[in-house]
Motif scaffolding. Sequence first.
Motif, PDB file in Angstrom:
ATOM      1  N   ALA A 127      16.731 -14.403   0.038  1.00 37.51           N
ATOM      2  CA  ALA A 127      17.027 -13.803  -1.259  1.00 37.51           C
ATOM      3  C   ALA A 127      15.750 -13.257  -1.904  1.00 37.51           C
ATOM      4  O   ALA A 127      14.797 -13.985  -2.109  1.00 37.51           O
ATOM      5  CB  ALA A 127      17.677 -14.827  -2.177  1.00 37.51           C
ATOM      6  N   GLY A 128      15.750 -11.952  -2.184  1.00 33.32           N
ATOM      7  CA  GLY A 128      14.645 -11.343  -2.913  1.00 33.32           C
ATOM      8  C   GLY A 128      13.386 -11.083  -2.099  1.00 33.32           C
ATOM      9  O   GLY A 128      12.380 -10.671  -2.647  1.00 33.32           O
ATOM     10  N   PHE A 129      13.410 -11.304  -0.801  1.00 30.44           N
ATOM     11  CA  PHE A 129      12.209 -11.094   0.023  1.00 30.44           C
ATOM     12  C   PHE A 129      12.440  -9.885   0.911  1.00 30.44           C
ATOM     13  O   PHE A 129      13.356  -9.847   1.717  1.00 30.44           O
ATOM     14  CB  PHE A 129      11.942 -12.339   0.871  1.00 30.44           C
ATOM     15  N   ASP A 130      11.579  -8.892   0.783  1.00 32.44           N
ATOM     16  CA  ASP A 130      11.722  -7.638   1.509  1.00 32.44           C
ATOM     17  C   ASP A 130      10.546  -7.472   2.472  1.00 32.44           C
ATOM     18  O   ASP A 130       9.423  -7.225   2.048  1.00 32.44           O
ATOM     19  CB  ASP A 130      11.780  -6.483   0.507  1.00 32.44           C
ATOM     20  N   LEU A 131      10.780  -7.630   3.767  1.00 39.42           N
ATOM     21  CA  LEU A 131       9.725  -7.481   4.771  1.00 39.42           C
ATOM     22  C   LEU A 131       9.147  -6.073   4.803  1.00 39.42           C
ATOM     23  O   LEU A 131       7.970  -5.889   5.097  1.00 39.42           O
ATOM     24  CB  LEU A 131      10.242  -7.854   6.163  1.00 39.42           C
ATOM     25  N   THR A 132       9.964  -5.075   4.481  1.00 39.98           N
ATOM     26  CA  THR A 132       9.472  -3.708   4.463  1.00 39.98           C
ATOM     27  C   THR A 132       8.388  -3.534   3.398  1.00 39.98           C
ATOM     28  O   THR A 132       7.393  -2.852   3.620  1.00 39.98           O
ATOM     29  CB  THR A 132      10.625  -2.722   4.177  1.00 39.98           C
ATOM     30  N   ALA A 133       8.555  -4.174   2.265  1.00 38.97           N
ATOM     31  CA  ALA A 133       7.550  -4.082   1.204  1.00 38.97           C
ATOM     32  C   ALA A 133       6.254  -4.791   1.604  1.00 38.97           C
ATOM     33  O   ALA A 133       5.173  -4.375   1.221  1.00 38.97           O
ATOM     34  CB  ALA A 133       8.086  -4.680  -0.092  1.00 38.97           C
ATOM     35  N   VAL A 134       6.379  -5.850   2.407  1.00 35.03           N
ATOM     36  CA  VAL A 134       5.200  -6.605   2.818  1.00 35.03           C
ATOM     37  C   VAL A 134       4.463  -5.911   3.963  1.00 35.03           C
ATOM     38  O   VAL A 134       3.237  -5.820   3.959  1.00 35.03           O
ATOM     39  CB  VAL A 134       5.591  -8.048   3.234  1.00 35.03           C
ATOM     40  N   PHE A 135       5.194  -5.396   4.949  1.00 34.93           N
ATOM     41  CA  PHE A 135       4.556  -4.839   6.141  1.00 34.93           C
ATOM     42  C   PHE A 135       4.665  -3.320   6.277  1.00 34.93           C
ATOM     43  O   PHE A 135       4.079  -2.738   7.179  1.00 34.93           O
ATOM     44  CB  PHE A 135       5.122  -5.492   7.410  1.00 34.93           C
ATOM     45  N   GLY A 136       5.372  -2.656   5.390  1.00 36.39           N
ATOM     46  CA  GLY A 136       5.459  -1.197   5.433  1.00 36.39           C
ATOM     47  C   GLY A 136       4.226  -0.581   4.788  1.00 36.39           C
ATOM     48  O   GLY A 136       3.343  -1.274   4.294  1.00 36.39           O
ATOM     49  N   PHE A 137       4.168   0.727   4.796  1.00 33.04           N
ATOM     50  CA  PHE A 137       3.060   1.424   4.160  1.00 33.04           C
ATOM     51  C   PHE A 137       3.432   1.799   2.740  1.00 33.04           C
ATOM     52  O   PHE A 137       4.475   2.393   2.498  1.00 33.04           O
ATOM     53  CB  PHE A 137       2.690   2.702   4.936  1.00 33.04           C
ATOM     54  N   SER A 138       2.558   1.457   1.796  1.00 34.43           N
ATOM     55  CA  SER A 138       2.773   1.852   0.410  1.00 34.43           C
ATOM     56  C   SER A 138       1.836   2.979   0.013  1.00 34.43           C
ATOM     57  O   SER A 138       2.006   3.604  -1.021  1.00 34.43           O
ATOM     58  CB  SER A 138       2.575   0.656  -0.522  1.00 34.43           C
ATOM     59  N   THR A 139       0.824   3.210   0.834  1.00 34.80           N
ATOM     60  CA  THR A 139      -0.173   4.255   0.600  1.00 34.80           C
ATOM     61  C   THR A 139      -0.301   5.042   1.895  1.00 34.80           C
ATOM     62  O   THR A 139      -0.287   4.452   2.979  1.00 34.80           O
ATOM     63  CB  THR A 139      -1.536   3.615   0.240  1.00 34.80           C
ATOM     64  N   PRO A 140      -0.437   6.356   1.818  1.00 33.46           N
ATOM     65  CA  PRO A 140      -0.606   7.129   3.060  1.00 33.46           C
ATOM     66  C   PRO A 140      -1.829   6.638   3.844  1.00 33.46           C
ATOM     67  O   PRO A 140      -2.885   6.371   3.266  1.00 33.46           O
ATOM     68  CB  PRO A 140      -0.812   8.566   2.557  1.00 33.46           C
ATOM     69  N   VAL A 141      -1.679   6.534   5.150  1.00 34.45           N
ATOM     70  CA  VAL A 141      -2.741   6.024   6.020  1.00 34.45           C
ATOM     71  C   VAL A 141      -4.012   6.865   5.874  1.00 34.45           C
ATOM     72  O   VAL A 141      -5.116   6.319   5.815  1.00 34.45           O
ATOM     73  CB  VAL A 141      -2.268   5.985   7.498  1.00 34.45           C
ATOM     74  N   VAL A 142      -3.882   8.170   5.790  1.00 31.71           N
ATOM     75  CA  VAL A 142      -5.054   9.040   5.647  1.00 31.71           C
ATOM     76  C   VAL A 142      -5.824   8.687   4.372  1.00 31.71           C
ATOM     77  O   VAL A 142      -7.056   8.633   4.379  1.00 31.71           O
ATOM     78  CB  VAL A 142      -4.640  10.529   5.643  1.00 31.71           C
ATOM     79  N   GLU A 143      -5.112   8.424   3.290  1.00 31.04           N
ATOM     80  CA  GLU A 143      -5.779   8.054   2.034  1.00 31.04           C
ATOM     81  C   GLU A 143      -6.545   6.746   2.188  1.00 31.04           C
ATOM     82  O   GLU A 143      -7.676   6.608   1.715  1.00 31.04           O
ATOM     83  CB  GLU A 143      -4.773   7.928   0.896  1.00 31.04           C
ATOM     84  N   ILE A 144      -5.965   5.786   2.872  1.00 30.20           N
ATOM     85  CA  ILE A 144      -6.635   4.501   3.091  1.00 30.20           C
ATOM     86  C   ILE A 144      -7.907   4.708   3.910  1.00 30.20           C
ATOM     87  O   ILE A 144      -8.969   4.166   3.583  1.00 30.20           O
ATOM     88  CB  ILE A 144      -5.691   3.509   3.804  1.00 30.20           C
ATOM     89  N   VAL A 145      -7.808   5.508   4.973  1.00 30.30           N
ATOM     90  CA  VAL A 145      -8.968   5.758   5.833  1.00 30.30           C
ATOM     91  C   VAL A 145     -10.058   6.506   5.063  1.00 30.30           C
ATOM     92  O   VAL A 145     -11.246   6.159   5.150  1.00 30.30           O
ATOM     93  CB  VAL A 145      -8.554   6.527   7.113  1.00 30.30           C
TER      94      VAL A 145
END
Length: 171
Positions: free
Chosen positions: A7-25
């Motif tokens: 209940a209320g736990f979203d694996l996509t939010a934990v392990f998905g990308f929230s910021t574009p990879v290029v921006e992080i790099v």
Amino acid sequence: MMISAGAGFDLTAVFGFSTPVVEIVVRGTASYWFLFLVFRFIVRRDVGAVGIADILILVIIADASQNAMAGEYTSVTDGMILVLTLVGWNLLLDWMSFRYPAFRHFASPGALLLVKDGKLLKRNMRREFITEEELWSKLREEGIERLDQVKTVYLEPDGGFSVIRYAEENT
């Protein structure tokens, strides 16, 4: 699609990308190079026996990991990409320093002569903001009582001092 493990736990939010990879790099690269240049050209001494790049990578990785774990990024994956970017730059710098002597000169400062033939080189001391009191403190640690006992003293790239005495028969 929302993958949940309860209940209320979203694996996509934990392990998905929230910021574009290029921006992080790009952010990781900019941070690494800015801090590397600051440590290389401004903070030379008092770093200790560990190399500048080693301290830099530890500090940045700790911060990047902390941000990922504390949720300032919204996913762990963002933090992992940033850490991999930073480690990649550090490995590339180490490899290039090993492989190319010209690059080694850029990446790591050479030893700086502070005393030659028992005479203080005040210009070099001023350049690194080393006072006579600081130098004498290091000389006393080496058992030196007089400058005429000293052949050379170097400020090493790691911030330490190397003291080379004259042979005992010369003192």
